[in-house]
Design a protein around this motif. Structure first.
Motif, mmCIF file in Angstrom:
data_model
loop_
_atom_site.group_PDB
_atom_site.id
_atom_site.type_symbol
_atom_site.label_atom_id
_atom_site.label_comp_id
_atom_site.label_asym_id
_atom_site.label_seq_id
_atom_site.Cartn_x
_atom_site.Cartn_y
_atom_site.Cartn_z
ATOM 1 N N THR A 47 0.832 -1.210 0.000
ATOM 2 C CA THR A 47 0.000 0.000 0.000
ATOM 3 C C THR A 47 0.861 1.253 0.000
ATOM 4 O O THR A 47 0.611 2.206 -0.756
ATOM 5 C CB THR A 47 -0.925 0.012 1.230
ATOM 6 N N THR A 50 2.372 1.851 -3.483
ATOM 7 C CA THR A 50 1.454 2.455 -4.454
ATOM 8 C C THR A 50 1.271 3.948 -4.175
ATOM 9 O O THR A 50 1.148 4.745 -5.110
ATOM 10 C CB THR A 50 0.075 1.756 -4.449
ATOM 11 N N PRO A 243 -5.437 6.489 -6.971
ATOM 12 C CA PRO A 243 -6.228 5.636 -6.076
ATOM 13 C C PRO A 243 -7.588 5.313 -6.707
ATOM 14 O O PRO A 243 -8.286 6.202 -7.178
ATOM 15 C CB PRO A 243 -6.391 6.513 -4.827
ATOM 16 N N GLY A 244 -7.905 4.040 -6.764
ATOM 17 C CA GLY A 244 -9.168 3.609 -7.343
ATOM 18 C C GLY A 244 -9.113 3.337 -8.828
ATOM 19 O O GLY A 244 -10.054 2.778 -9.400
ATOM 20 N N SER A 246 -7.868 1.515 -12.402
ATOM 21 C CA SER A 246 -7.864 0.084 -12.709
ATOM 22 C C SER A 246 -6.565 -0.605 -12.315
ATOM 23 O O SER A 246 -6.584 -1.637 -11.635
ATOM 24 C CB SER A 246 -8.135 -0.133 -14.198
ATOM 25 N N SER A 248 -4.035 0.492 -10.308
ATOM 26 C CA SER A 248 -3.768 0.641 -8.881
ATOM 27 C C SER A 248 -4.606 -0.338 -8.068
ATOM 28 O O SER A 248 -4.101 -1.000 -7.156
ATOM 29 C CB SER A 248 -4.071 2.076 -8.446
ATOM 30 N N SER A 249 -5.877 -0.471 -8.431
ATOM 31 C CA SER A 249 -6.768 -1.375 -7.708
ATOM 32 C C SER A 249 -6.358 -2.827 -7.895
ATOM 33 O O SER A 249 -6.354 -3.610 -6.938
ATOM 34 C CB SER A 249 -8.218 -1.184 -8.184
ATOM 35 N N SER A 250 -6.002 -3.196 -9.118
ATOM 36 C CA SER A 250 -5.599 -4.583 -9.375
ATOM 37 C C SER A 250 -4.282 -4.914 -8.687
ATOM 38 O O SER A 250 -4.083 -6.039 -8.217
ATOM 39 C CB SER A 250 -5.483 -4.838 -10.878
ATOM 40 N N LEU A 252 -3.210 -3.628 -5.827
ATOM 41 C CA LEU A 252 -3.509 -3.808 -4.412
ATOM 42 C C LEU A 252 -4.293 -5.091 -4.153
ATOM 43 O O LEU A 252 -4.238 -5.645 -3.049
ATOM 44 C CB LEU A 252 -4.295 -2.609 -3.879
ATOM 45 N N ALA A 253 -5.017 -5.566 -5.169
ATOM 46 C CA ALA A 253 -5.849 -6.763 -4.996
ATOM 47 C C ALA A 253 -5.071 -8.063 -5.153
ATOM 48 O O ALA A 253 -5.509 -9.111 -4.678
ATOM 49 C CB ALA A 253 -7.011 -6.736 -5.990
#
Length: 413
Positions: A47, A50, A243-244, A246, A248-250, A252-253
């Motif tokens: 986190t 990123t 943040p949020g 595509s 960045s979210s992937s 973190l996932a």
């Protein structure tokens, strides 16, 4: 009846107390369980990474917007003051961008897949003879090719647009056919550096190239278009790390181990293969100032420091924004200390040594002048001494990745 109700209430209370105690025991066990503690730190590290990536790319974009303003102003009103401001702003834009170089080499938004923007942003070395006039006998372009010297070829390229310049970059699968990005702008602002390294001078392009010289207007049009394109390309990367967004979210996932493997792949490859190898040792081996990263402006000594700093930011989990604020959190060293404290201690020492050595290179200045006094087999001089330690750091980063995730990382490029 009352006795029975009372008994039930007592048993219920005891059960609740028992559950509460069991829950507390579980929480305490989790806190003391080193495996769970490491997993928590891994998530925190990813986190924080990123956050640092987004902050540094956002800073780079802000500085490039300032560069676009300076270039537009210069081309509209070319004089010595606006010319110098454009150069100074180019140098300022390199500061945050240089600290993003460790975010490469793992198929992220900067260099993943077809149409990757990195080749349009920071590609080098370029053959400047493709873009504009050069001193006779320099440049590797075949003059029989009617695409040569874009600025002076009005018939072939009547309109110098972003789309035209981007399409031409890298044509014929030739990596030196670079027509866009930081270094194309650098060449247009400074011109060739044809001085001897001992003279310690950057390129000396005349202001008249943008005022009274042949194709002065087209030269300005090229400069405006290529700067605007650079802003677009860096913005495309920023947008994917928001943040949020595509990517960045992937990122973190994904599993922490997969994300950390990517992070340390980028850092290790930059340290050992790219920075120590392609950007430093190759220049020493060839003894050619054309091989230095920013050869027109003579800013390579600063590039080296900033690229090393981008790795150091990951190791220590901290980035200083251009406004002076700090983005920080769990670092690589925090995790590594939990997994293998000896490796953490060694990497701490090596990272400090790297930054000390690249600071020496930066302090001396004029990378082309320094490299002329060095050889690949002598590690006592500033450049090759730093190369040796950067290689060591790359290997230690790869080992850290294996210790933390179990995955093997190749630090070469």
């Amino acid at each position: 009846m009352k006795k029975q109700i009372k008994s039930v209430l007592i048993l219920s209370c005891l059960a609740i107390v028992g559950i509460a105690c069991s829950s507390e025991d579980t929480i305490e066990d989790n806190i003391l369980d080193p495996t769970i503690a490491i997993e928590v730190k891994k998530k925190e590290f990813v986190t924080n990474y990123t956050n640092i990536v987004f902050a540094s790319y956002a800073d780079a974009l802000n500085k490039l917007n300032e560069l676009k303003t300076a270039v537009d102003t210069f081309v509209a009103t070319p004089n010595e003051n606006t010319f110098q401001t454009a150069k100074d702003t180019w140098l300022a834009s390199r500061e945050p961008y240089g600290q993003t170089e460790a975010y490469r080499f793992y198929d992220g938004p900067i260099d993943g897949g077809e149409g990757e923007p990195e080749g349009y942003i920071n590609a080098w070395p370029l053959d400047e003879a493709l873009i504009d006039y050069v001193t006779t006998g320099t440049g590797g372009q075949d003059l029989s090719d009617d695409r040569q010297n874009i600025i002076n070829n009005k018939e072939k390229y009547p309109s110098l647009t972003k789309e035209t310049l981007k399409e031409l970059s890298g044509y014929d699968s030739n990596e030196s056919n670079v027509t866009v990005g930081f270094h194309a702008i650098e060449f247009l602002l400074w011109g060739q550096d044809n001085t001897q390294p001992s003279e310690k001078m950057a390129g000396q392009r005349a202001l008249t190239d943008f005022t009274t010289a042949t194709n002065a207007v087209r030269r300005g049009e090229y400069l405006v278009a290529v700067t605007a394109l650079l802003v677009d390309d860096v913005k495309s990367v920023v947008d994917q790390w928001k943040p949020g967004a595509s990517y960045s979210s992937s990122f973190l996932a994904m599993s922490s181990d997969d994300a950390i493997t990517k992070i340390l792949t980028g850092a290790a490859k930059l340290s050992k293969g790219e920075l120590a190898g392609e950007r430093m040792a190759v220049a020493v081996e060839n003894q050619n100032q054309e091989d230095e990263h920013s050869c027109f402006s003579d800013n390579t000594h600063r590039d080296v420091y900033l690229n090393a700093k981008s790795i150091d930011n990951i190791i220590h989990g901290s980035y200083k924004n251009t406004d002076g604020s700090i983005v920080s959190g769990t670092s690589l060293l925090d995790i590594l200390a939990l997994v293998n404290n000896d490796e953490a201690t060694a990497l701490t020492a090596t990272a400090s040594e790297v930054m000390n050595k690249v600071t020496v290179i930066f302090t001396i200045g004029y990378f082309d002048n320094q490299l002329m006094d060095e050889t690949l087999d002598n590690f006592n001089n500033p450049i090759m001494s730093a190369v040796l330690t950067l290689r060591k750091q790359g290997d230690e980063l790869a080992q850290a990745g294996k210790s933390i995730t179990g995955n093997t990382i190749d630090p070469s490029v």
